[in-house]
Scaffold this active site. Structure first.
Site: not given
Length: 287
Positions: A112, A143, A161
């Site tokens: 994330e 990243d 997501d």
């Protein structure tokens, strides 16, 4: 905050011009500007706690489970042996919460980019962020592109997501991104990605599918109902490197006991298959 007027938050975005979705605000719980985006969390009157990134609703307590479960289990239950899973994005913890429920999953890595989303979710969305507490999970604030470049052929399933294709998430819908996913997968791997809605952004959905098809031989589009998303529906792009795999039929099926114990509120075997049944105009233009 400038989207809150007279006690109502209104989601207004260029991605779906000419329309807006509003929620009555009880209390603003968190507001911050990270290095990547604006982060807002508020308590709504009817939808519970709400997470907003760059002015766009990411989840509400009332209906988040539909998105989290479908994005997760359309992929996991299509793979015959999903031992190692990568989650790209998902800073609210909802997908992690669902992935670790699958009894065959042994190891989960999550990448994330925005730590502020994780921090806010742990403080204010514990019903989702509890996914971070699993011993199966390793969370990396980094990243996702760079991570996958350095982890080739490692994962059975990769779940993306992402927020919508603006701001820091825009690159997660490109052809290059699907090439990275392909390289990070083991042979016969499966991916699942948030893929937008055909009602508000059909050209983007079609382009995303075309980008993925340049790297994956089997690419399907599914949908589920999420009332707080634009038009009340969201799409999922599920793809695999395994040409013999039918993504529309789950190879792993939860027992009724597991459904209860794991608190699955939306996903089941019938929903899995039914979610790929598309209206005629969608089938025609995505074929």
């Amino acid at each position: 905050m400038d989207q809150i007027r007279n006690g109502w938050f209104s989601e207004i975005a260029d991605l779906w011009p000419g329309q807006s979705f509003s929620l009555e605000v009880e209390k603003v719980l968190y507001q911050a500007k990270s290095a990547y985006q604006d982060v807002l969390v508020f308590e709504s009157k009817n939808n519970g706690t709400v997470l907003v990134l760059d002015g766009i609703i990411q989840c509400t307590q009332k209906d988040e489970f539909s998105y989290q479960e479908m994005l997760t289990f359309l992929a996991l239950c299509s793979h015959p042996n999903p031992r190692k899973v990568l989650i790209v994005g998902g800073g609210d913890g909802g997908v992690a919460r669902e992935v670790v429920k699958h009894p065959m999953v042994e190891e989960v890595v999550q990448v994330e980019i925005d730590e502020k989303v994780v921090i806010a979710s742990k403080q204010l969305l514990p019903f989702m962020a509890k996914g971070f507490d699993s011993p199966k999970l390793t969370l990396n604030i980094c990243d996702g592109f760079e991570y996958m470049k350095n982890h080739v052929g490692e994962f059975d399933v990769i779940i993306t997501d992402s927020s919508d294709p603006i701001g820091p998430a825009v690159n997660l819908f490109t052809e290059n991104y699907y090439g990275l996913l392909k390289n990070a997968l083991k042979p016969n791997g499966v991916i699942s990605c948030q893929a937008g809605t055909v009602w508000s952004d059909f050209p983007q959905v079609k382009q995303t599918m075309e980008n993925c098809k340049k790297h994956f031989p089997i690419v399907n589009y599914a949908t589920s109902s999420v009332p707080s998303y634009p038009d009340g529906q969201i799409g999922y792009m599920v793809a695999t490197l395994n040409k013999s795999l039918n993504l529309k039929k789950p190879v792993f099926r939860f027992t009724e006991k597991q459904v209860e114990e794991l608190e699955l509120r939306y996903y089941n075997d019938e929903i899995h298959s039914a979610s790929f049944v598309l209206p005629n105009f969608v089938r025609k233009h995505l074929s």
